[in-house]
Structures are given as C-alpha cells and as structure tokens.
Design an enzyme around this catalytic site. Structure first.
Site, mmCIF file in Angstrom:
data_model
loop_
_atom_site.group_PDB
_atom_site.id
_atom_site.type_symbol
_atom_site.label_atom_id
_atom_site.label_comp_id
_atom_site.label_asym_id
_atom_site.label_seq_id
_atom_site.Cartn_x
_atom_site.Cartn_y
_atom_site.Cartn_z
ATOM 1 N N HIS A 3 0.852 -1.199 0.000
ATOM 2 C CA HIS A 3 0.000 0.000 0.000
ATOM 3 C C HIS A 3 0.887 1.249 0.000
ATOM 4 O O HIS A 3 1.246 1.775 1.054
ATOM 5 C CB HIS A 3 -0.905 -0.021 1.227
ATOM 6 C CG HIS A 3 -1.972 1.025 1.213
ATOM 7 N ND1 HIS A 3 -3.144 0.895 1.922
ATOM 8 C CD2 HIS A 3 -2.063 2.230 0.588
ATOM 9 C CE1 HIS A 3 -3.902 1.963 1.722
ATOM 10 N NE2 HIS A 3 -3.254 2.796 0.920
ATOM 11 N N ARG A 43 2.995 8.603 -6.212
ATOM 12 C CA ARG A 43 2.775 9.923 -6.848
ATOM 13 C C ARG A 43 3.215 9.914 -8.314
ATOM 14 O O ARG A 43 2.666 9.228 -9.119
ATOM 15 C CB ARG A 43 3.472 11.037 -6.046
ATOM 16 C CG ARG A 43 3.140 11.047 -4.554
ATOM 17 C CD ARG A 43 1.666 11.133 -4.307
ATOM 18 N NE ARG A 43 1.359 11.297 -2.877
ATOM 19 C CZ ARG A 43 0.162 11.118 -2.359
ATOM 20 N NH1 ARG A 43 -0.840 10.755 -3.136
ATOM 21 N NH2 ARG A 43 -0.049 11.283 -1.074
ATOM 22 N N ASN A 72 -4.962 6.201 -7.070
ATOM 23 C CA ASN A 72 -5.579 7.539 -7.014
ATOM 24 C C ASN A 72 -4.558 8.625 -7.308
ATOM 25 O O ASN A 72 -4.404 9.590 -6.575
ATOM 26 C CB ASN A 72 -6.257 7.771 -5.666
ATOM 27 C CG ASN A 72 -5.302 7.633 -4.484
ATOM 28 O OD1 ASN A 72 -4.283 6.960 -4.581
ATOM 29 N ND2 ASN A 72 -5.631 8.256 -3.375
ATOM 30 N N HIS A 95 -11.001 0.829 0.817
ATOM 31 C CA HIS A 95 -10.993 1.909 1.811
ATOM 32 C C HIS A 95 -12.394 1.917 2.411
ATOM 33 O O HIS A 95 -13.369 2.235 1.730
ATOM 34 C CB HIS A 95 -10.663 3.246 1.156
ATOM 35 C CG HIS A 95 -10.566 4.387 2.130
ATOM 36 N ND1 HIS A 95 -9.492 5.252 2.134
ATOM 37 C CD2 HIS A 95 -11.379 4.805 3.123
ATOM 38 C CE1 HIS A 95 -9.679 6.164 3.099
ATOM 39 N NE2 HIS A 95 -10.825 5.896 3.709
ATOM 40 N N HIS A 132 -5.773 -0.167 5.792
ATOM 41 C CA HIS A 132 -5.589 0.735 6.940
ATOM 42 C C HIS A 132 -6.737 0.705 7.953
ATOM 43 O O HIS A 132 -7.331 1.740 8.288
ATOM 44 C CB HIS A 132 -5.326 2.166 6.490
ATOM 45 C CG HIS A 132 -6.213 2.685 5.378
ATOM 46 N ND1 HIS A 132 -7.585 2.590 5.399
ATOM 47 C CD2 HIS A 132 -5.903 3.325 4.225
ATOM 48 C CE1 HIS A 132 -8.076 3.128 4.301
ATOM 49 N NE2 HIS A 132 -7.075 3.588 3.573
ATOM 50 N N ASP A 174 1.041 2.612 3.843
ATOM 51 C CA ASP A 174 0.166 3.660 3.294
ATOM 52 C C ASP A 174 0.974 4.945 3.092
ATOM 53 O O ASP A 174 0.503 6.056 3.357
ATOM 54 C CB ASP A 174 -1.037 3.903 4.200
ATOM 55 C CG ASP A 174 -2.113 4.768 3.549
ATOM 56 O OD1 ASP A 174 -2.008 5.051 2.342
ATOM 57 O OD2 ASP A 174 -3.044 5.191 4.256
ATOM 58 N N HIS A 199 3.330 14.521 0.834
ATOM 59 C CA HIS A 199 2.755 15.762 0.296
ATOM 60 C C HIS A 199 3.752 16.903 0.493
ATOM 61 O O HIS A 199 4.700 16.797 1.283
ATOM 62 C CB HIS A 199 1.462 16.125 1.025
ATOM 63 C CG HIS A 199 0.369 15.127 0.860
ATOM 64 N ND1 HIS A 199 -0.347 14.979 -0.300
ATOM 65 C CD2 HIS A 199 -0.138 14.203 1.718
ATOM 66 C CE1 HIS A 199 -1.247 14.018 -0.158
ATOM 67 N NE2 HIS A 199 -1.133 13.534 1.060
#
Length: 378
Positions: free
Chosen positions: A61, A65, A95, A179, A237, A305, A309
């Site tokens: 997981h 990016r 995603n 999720h 998660h 996970d 950012h």
C-alpha cells in the site's frame, strides 16, 4: 552486471527459522542456500557476518505519486525511500493524477516507471469505466482493484460497473482492496458542517469517526457477500478494533499501518495537519488493541500507506483542504524492529506480515521468502 553473488556468514531467516550459512544468487535468482563449503563459487562475495538476512520486504500500500503529482514525489525518489526502508517490492495505489482507471493509463504508468524505479513496482487499479478492460488490465499485471467506499454515495453501490468489477475480480482471483469509510455519511456530515462554516480539525474528525469507518466496512461486506460467493477482499488501513472484528468475522483480510499502531489522536491534536491521514489516528486504547490483534495473528498485513505531500498542503487552516497522508516507507521496518528487540513480536511474525503474506495475497510469485528458486530480493 554481476551474474553471481555469494552472501556468506549470515543468519538467514527461513520459514523454518534462522539458519547460519550463505546464499548463492545467479542472475537474480536464489540458486543455493547452504553452508559456505556447499556453495558454488561466485564473482562477488559479501561477508554478512553479524547480520541477519531477511526476504526483501513487500509494501502492498504505497502512493508513489509521479505523473501530475511528481512535485510531491516521483518513481525514482519513492523507490529510493523503499530501498532505504528494506522494501524490494512496492504496490502503487491508483488515485494518482491521472488515475489508473483504464488500460491506456495503466500502460502510461508502467512505461514511465520503467526508467525510474530501483525496486520492483506493481500497480493497483481503479475499476475501469469500461468493464471489458478488466481482463486486459489483469494481463498487464494489475494486483488489485481498489474500491474507495469513502467516495461512494449509496447510489454508486448499485452501479453495473462496480458489480462487474466484483464479479470479474473473483473469477480472475484478483483481490479487491477497500478503503472502508462510509462516503454517503461523510458527505452528509461535511455538507452540514460547511453550511455552518465549520472548517476546524474537530469538525473534520466528526466526518471521519470510528462509527463512519465501521459503517463503510459493513456496506462493503454486504455488497461483496451479495454480489459474489467467493473472492478476496482486503481492507486497507483498518484503524479500530470493531472494524477489524467485523472483517475477520466475515473471513476477509485486514491490513493495518504503522501510524495506526504507533501514533494516537493525542499526536494528531499536537501536530494537527502534519499528522492528518485517513482514517484518522485513533485513541491509545484503539492503537493498543490493534497491536494485540496483530501479534495474535488477526492481522494479515502491515503496510505503510506511504503518502507524501508538500508541507504547504499539510498546513492549511481549512482542514477539509488538508491533504491527508503521511510518509512511511523509511520508518516502517525500524519501528517494527524496535518491537522485535523489545520482545513484543518475533522476527518471523514480522516477515510474515511484511513479506510472505503480501506475496501470497497479491499473487507475487517467487517473492516474500528466502528459498531456492525464488527471486534474490534480500
């Protein structure tokens, strides 16, 4: 490229336990595990005296990016972090921008990654808009189809696209990764709070409470049991004991993260946006309960996970606009090795959670173990 390597004088973690000896690798494959005198000669010898050889770890997981999010991280920097953390295989979540939701976009991602990655990388995908592409995406190597129940409205659960993804995944033995928060309830609470001008952390947490997670997981379980008789469902998660118990009661797979095991809501209240992730950090009671379940084999996988950012994206005053997620590739193994050193979990159990189980669940052949004939990921 060196064709043959001998790793000598190591303590080698096999499924049966620790074995003192060496590993002969030829063209990237483990050809022999044995005593030094029984190993073939090699072009390169590595003296691993005083060290333990583990199978290359697998993080199932990871948000690597790249593409339009390359300002956060790209395939090169992300896989460097994986390598530094002991992970020789990572599975990238879909995603991204653009999302991995078609054959074309999957191929684009694969081609981009080829020239940048320094560890093995596989890909999860979103359900394609055209369900006829599912088979082709699996042939290209998709490891699961990810269902974001936190983004689904109740009407989305009736869509033929979603039902066909469930059906085809079961037939092809491809896991569904889930999720589990309840998107319908999140959206209603968020809308109500925004009308009142509520943009603070506590308002955000109301929309992502423990109850919201349990509700989303129950919706996912009901849909899966209704639409397919078999198949693998893997809940990402999981952050509460009630959620975990609900999933295991129904016979499905549970993933937990290091941040839900080691960090608590108190840390979130102190660090605020920096520690914001989804699902959010829970109470100390929940974290300790998850750890007990992990040690007692009720958890199938620990995954980071990993979700980096820019700092500005974590420090926004409006918490609905804070980018959720924290990095974890470089810290997962050291945190868990500390628990090994403290006697709270065995090295064998750690490798089961970080290598053997992910390889089995996501059909990663010849990975997750130190064994003759397997890949030389060490």
């Amino acid at each position: 490229m060196t064709e043959t390597i001998n790793i000598l004088n190591a303590k080698i973690l096999l499924k049966e336990g620790l074995f003192e000896g060496g590993i002969h690798i030829c063209l990237g494959k483990i050809k022999k595990i044995g005593r030094k005198t029984n190993l073939p000669k090699a072009e390169k010898n590595i003296n691993a005296k005083g060290l333990i050889a583990l199978p290359g770890l697998i993080d199932s997981h990871v948000h690597l990016r790249d593409l339009n999010f390359s300002y956060k991280e790209d395939f090169y920097t992300g896989t460097c972090a994986a390598s530094a953390g002991g992970f020789t295989t990572v599975l990238d979540m879909p995603n991204t921008s653009p999302p991995t939701d078609s054959v074309e976009k999957l191929k684009e991602k694969i081609e981009l990654a080829k020239g940048k990655i320094i560890v093995n990388v596989g890909f999860h995908a979103l359900p394609p808009k055209n369900p006829e592409e599912i088979d082709e995406m699996v042939k290209l190597g998709v490891k699961s189809f990810k269902l974001y129940f936190n983004l689904f409205k109740d009407e989305d659960l009736k869509s033929s696209m979603l039902k066909e993804t469930l059906r085809r995944s079961a037939l092809l033995n491809i896991p569904l990764t889930i999720h589990g928060e309840d998107g319908e309830k999140i959206n209603k609470i968020k809308t109500l709070l925004l009308k009142k001008g509520k943009t603070d952390l506590f308002s955000f947490l109301k929309a992502h409470s423990k109850e919201i997670e349990v509700s989303g997981i129950k919706k996912a379980l009901n849909l899966i049991k209704k639409e397919i008789n078999n198949g693998k469902a893997y809940f990402c998660h999981v952050s509460t004991l009630k959620s975990l118990n609900e999933i295991k009661k129904n016979g499905f797979l549970v993933e937990v993260t290091p941040h839900h095991l080691f960090l608590t809501k108190e840390k979130l209240l102190k660090l605020r946006g920096l520690a914001l992730t989804l699902p959010p950090l829970r109470s100390r009671v929940e974290a300790e309960a998850l750890w007990r379940k992990t040690v007692k084999s009720f958890v199938d996988v620990i995954a980071s996970d990993h979700a980096p950012h820019k700092i500005e994206e974590k420090l926004r005053e409006n918490y609905w606009e804070v980018s959720p997620g924290i990095p974890g590739l470089e810290t997962t193994l050291p945190l868990l090795l500390t628990k090994v050193n403290q006697g709270e979990i065995s090295l064998q159990k750690l490798v089961e959670l970080l290598a053997y189980n992910p390889s089995r669940i996501f059909n990663l052949k010849f990975k997750g173990e130190l064994r003759e004939g397997f890949d030389g990921d060490i």
